[in-house]
Design an enzyme around this catalytic site. Structure first.
Site, PDB file in Angstrom:
ATOM      1  N   CYS A   1       0.820  -1.213   0.000  1.00 36.67           N
ATOM      2  CA  CYS A   1       0.000   0.000   0.000  1.00 36.67           C
ATOM      3  C   CYS A   1       0.853   1.261   0.000  1.00 36.67           C
ATOM      4  O   CYS A   1       0.359   2.350  -0.280  1.00 36.67           O
ATOM      5  CB  CYS A   1      -0.921   0.007   1.209  1.00 36.67           C
TER       6      CYS A   1
ATOM      7  N   HIS B   1      -3.021   6.923   3.189  1.00 34.47           N
ATOM      8  CA  HIS B   1      -3.513   5.668   2.618  1.00 34.47           C
ATOM      9  C   HIS B   1      -4.897   5.386   3.190  1.00 34.47           C
ATOM     10  O   HIS B   1      -5.129   5.524   4.387  1.00 34.47           O
ATOM     11  CB  HIS B   1      -2.537   4.543   2.968  1.00 34.47           C
TER      12      HIS B   1
ATOM     13  N   ASN C   1     -10.323  -0.036   0.262  1.00 34.31           N
ATOM     14  CA  ASN C   1      -8.856   0.068   0.385  1.00 34.31           C
ATOM     15  C   ASN C   1      -8.257  -0.455  -0.915  1.00 34.31           C
ATOM     16  O   ASN C   1      -8.292  -1.656  -1.174  1.00 34.31           O
ATOM     17  CB  ASN C   1      -8.420  -0.762   1.600  1.00 34.31           C
TER      18      ASN C   1
HETATM   19  O1  UT7 Z   1      -3.961  -1.508   3.685  1.00 33.04           O
HETATM   20  C1  UT7 Z   1      -3.127  -2.396   4.340  1.00 33.04           C
HETATM   21  C2  UT7 Z   1      -3.190  -2.237   5.758  1.00 33.04           C
HETATM   22  N1  UT7 Z   1      -4.384  -2.851   6.334  1.00 33.04           N
HETATM   23  C3  UT7 Z   1      -5.030  -2.195   7.266  1.00 33.04           C
HETATM   24  O2  UT7 Z   1      -4.702  -1.068   7.569  1.00 33.04           O
HETATM   25  C4  UT7 Z   1      -6.131  -2.917   8.011  1.00 33.04           C
HETATM   26  C5  UT7 Z   1      -6.136  -2.456   9.441  1.00 33.04           C
HETATM   27  N2  UT7 Z   1      -7.129  -3.156  10.275  1.00 33.04           N
HETATM   28  C6  UT7 Z   1      -8.434  -2.874  10.188  1.00 33.04           C
HETATM   29  O3  UT7 Z   1      -8.871  -2.068   9.371  1.00 33.04           O
HETATM   30  C7  UT7 Z   1      -9.343  -3.531  11.204  1.00 33.04           C
HETATM   31  O4  UT7 Z   1      -8.562  -4.263  12.134  1.00 33.04           O
HETATM   32  C8  UT7 Z   1     -10.397  -4.499  10.561  1.00 33.04           C
HETATM   33  C9  UT7 Z   1     -11.406  -3.673   9.765  1.00 33.04           C
HETATM   34  C10 UT7 Z   1      -9.738  -5.526   9.664  1.00 33.04           C
HETATM   35  C11 UT7 Z   1     -11.164  -5.217  11.680  1.00 33.04           C
HETATM   36  O5  UT7 Z   1     -11.782  -4.261  12.527  1.00 33.04           O
HETATM   37  P1  UT7 Z   1     -11.530  -4.297  14.114  1.00 33.04           P
HETATM   38  O6  UT7 Z   1     -12.313  -3.174  14.637  1.00 33.04           O
HETATM   39  O7  UT7 Z   1     -10.057  -4.278  14.360  1.00 33.04           O
HETATM   40  O8  UT7 Z   1     -12.162  -5.667  14.511  1.00 33.04           O
HETATM   41  P2  UT7 Z   1     -11.551  -6.805  15.470  1.00 33.04           P
HETATM   42  O9  UT7 Z   1     -10.741  -7.733  14.646  1.00 33.04           O
HETATM   43  O10 UT7 Z   1     -10.917  -6.157  16.661  1.00 33.04           O
HETATM   44  O11 UT7 Z   1     -12.847  -7.541  15.945  1.00 33.04           O
HETATM   45  C12 UT7 Z   1     -13.814  -6.860  16.774  1.00 33.04           C
HETATM   46  C13 UT7 Z   1     -15.086  -7.705  16.849  1.00 33.04           C
HETATM   47  C14 UT7 Z   1     -14.821  -9.171  17.176  1.00 33.04           C
HETATM   48  O12 UT7 Z   1     -15.916  -9.623  17.967  1.00 33.04           O
HETATM   49  P3  UT7 Z   1     -15.799  -9.729  19.554  1.00 33.04           P
HETATM   50  O13 UT7 Z   1     -14.631 -10.618  19.812  1.00 33.04           O
HETATM   51  O14 UT7 Z   1     -15.556  -8.317  20.046  1.00 33.04           O
HETATM   52  O15 UT7 Z   1     -17.138 -10.294  19.956  1.00 33.04           O
HETATM   53  C15 UT7 Z   1     -14.864  -9.870  15.849  1.00 33.04           C
HETATM   54  O16 UT7 Z   1     -15.252 -11.217  15.962  1.00 33.04           O
HETATM   55  O17 UT7 Z   1     -15.746  -7.713  15.571  1.00 33.04           O
HETATM   56  C16 UT7 Z   1     -15.913  -9.072  15.136  1.00 33.04           C
HETATM   57  N3  UT7 Z   1     -15.713  -9.085  13.687  1.00 33.04           N
HETATM   58  C17 UT7 Z   1     -16.696  -8.931  12.807  1.00 33.04           C
HETATM   59  N4  UT7 Z   1     -18.031  -8.763  12.957  1.00 33.04           N
HETATM   60  C18 UT7 Z   1     -18.768  -8.615  11.844  1.00 33.04           C
HETATM   61  C19 UT7 Z   1     -14.550  -9.205  13.010  1.00 33.04           C
HETATM   62  N5  UT7 Z   1     -14.771  -9.140  11.682  1.00 33.04           N
HETATM   63  C20 UT7 Z   1     -16.093  -8.966  11.533  1.00 33.04           C
HETATM   64  C21 UT7 Z   1     -16.933  -8.820  10.405  1.00 33.04           C
HETATM   65  N6  UT7 Z   1     -18.257  -8.641  10.611  1.00 33.04           N
HETATM   66  N7  UT7 Z   1     -16.467  -8.832   9.145  1.00 33.04           N
END
Ligand code: UT7
Length: 340
Positions: free
Chosen positions: A115, A250, A281
């Site tokens: 990226c 980005h 993204n």
């Molecule tokens: O461009 C290259 C660089 N990449 C990035 O910059 C990506 C950076 N990371 C992110 O954008 C975020 O970490 C994500 C969008 C990928 C994920 O969001 P998050 O807020 O970090 O979610 P998380 O992994 O901390 O999960 C939070 C909760 C979890 O549930 P509990 O354990 O709190 O009950 C997950 O199981 O959200 C749940 N979850 C989802 N729920 C619905 C994780 N993915 C999903 C989903 N839909 N797709």
């Protein structure tokens, strides 16, 4: 030769023709439109048809950038393409793109900086111009990540979009691209990666590589580490946040952008790129695509100062302060219909 400073003089972008909504993706993962919007800001992204290859998208974006810069393709001295989704190890994508736009005498090569690739390419272009190796350099970012996404992976399937964006970097009497601040942290090289290597396919033909990512770790890293990188970029350029007209990070996640904005103390009038809502993204494409969009819609002023900041797989990052080029004639819009 004109001056040995470098400036962006033309922009062009290509958004492919399939508009993909969150609802469409939620048919394959346990998620919701509401969750995706609130956790990432993304409402839609564009995916390519089989005909919209990386080469096709890169050529279309590059042609528009050349036109916008008011030069001919034969004046381009080098073509640099940043991509991680060109699925051939060789030849480079850049050589076909150079030929496709009519820059047949240009040097051509690809770079791999995920990226962060556009800002890496910008730095290479600046260096070539400072060394008087080229008068105009075409820097293109193109991704077709839809092909590398596992649509059943709840961590990644909703994040990525396809597209291409290109900039012409030209010799200039005035500095138009500030010194780069860049870096890498190879101890985190596994946080965003291709799941298996191409070599693994020799033995396991079912093991098609897809993007795997520790999203939480990447989020934390970006939110903590990219603020200081942004500040250092301003320092190296000899400007402060008060001098900026635009901040174009980005487009990884709207919440990451918001975190960075909070730490930068930007004046109210500074426009912040938030094009992830529409484009998703798009990896290395996101910075020039957002620049294109902000200029064409008049949200950012031509000739204004913009802080660019890109980061991604590696983990690597790069940023520059640039003087914005003239506004491109039209904003990036999705391609209509099938490609002949
Ligand atoms: O461009 C290259 C660089 N990449 C990035 O910059 C990506 C950076 N990371 C992110 O954008 C975020 O970490 C994500 C969008 C990928 C994920 O969001 P998050 O807020 O970090 O979610 P998380 O992994 O901390 O999960 C939070 C909760 C979890 O549930 P509990 O354990 O709190 O009950 C997950 O199981 O959200 C749940 N979850 C989802 N729920 C619905 C994780 N993915 C999903 C989903 N839909 N797709």
């Amino acid at each position: 030769m004109r001056g040995v400073h470098a400036a962006i003089t033309g922009l062009g972008s290509y958004l492919p023709s399939i508009e993909v909504t969150n609802a469409m993706l939620c048919e394959k993962i346990d998620s919701s439109d509401e969750w995706i919007r609130s956790r990432t800001g993304i409402r839609t992204r564009y995916w390519a048809t089989p005909e919209e290859t990386v080469e096709h998208m890169a050529i279309e974006a590059a042609k528009d950038a050349i036109k916008h810069a008011g030069i001919t393709a034969s004046e381009v001295g080098c073509v640099v393409v940043s991509t991680v989704s060109h699925l051939r190890q060789f030849p480079s994508l850049a050589s076909g793109v150079a030929h496709g736009v009519g820059a047949d005498d240009a040097g051509a090569f690809d770079i791999s900086a995920g990226c962060a690739g556009f800002c890496y390419g910008l730095q290479l272009a600046s260096g070539m111009i400072a060394a008087q190796d080229a008068q105009h350099v075409l820097v293109i970012a193109v991704e077709r990540l839809s092909e590398l996404v596992d649509q059943e992976d709840r961590n990644t399937s909703f994040l990525f979009g396809d597209g291409a964006s290109a900039a012409v970097v030209s010799a200039s009497d005035e500095p138009g691209i500030g010194p780069v601040v860049w870096g890498s942290d190879g101890s985190q090289k596994d946080t965003i990666r291709q799941s298996v290597s191409w070599a693994d396919l020799q033995t396991d033909r079912d093991a098609w590589p897809v993007i795997t990512m520790d999203g939480r770790e990447v989020f934390r890293w970006a939110a903590y580490e990219m603020g200081p990188a942004a500040k250092k970029t301003l320092e190296r350029a000899g400007v402060t946040a008060q001098d900026l007209d635009a901040f174009i990070p980005h487009q990884a996640n709207l919440r990451i952008t918001d975190e960075l904005v909070k730490g930068l103390d930007l004046p109210e009038r500074v426009v912040v790129a938030r094009t992830i809502t529409e484009h998703g993204n798009t990896s290395a494409v996101s910075v020039p695509l957002a620049m294109h969009q902000l200029l064409a819609t008049g949200e950012a002023p031509a000739g204004g100062l913009a802080l660019l900041l890109s980061f991604g797989t590696g983990l690597v990052w790069a940023g520059q302060v640039v003087r914005l080029p003239p506004a491109p004639p039209k904003a990036p819009t999705k391609a209509e219909g099938a490609i002949a």
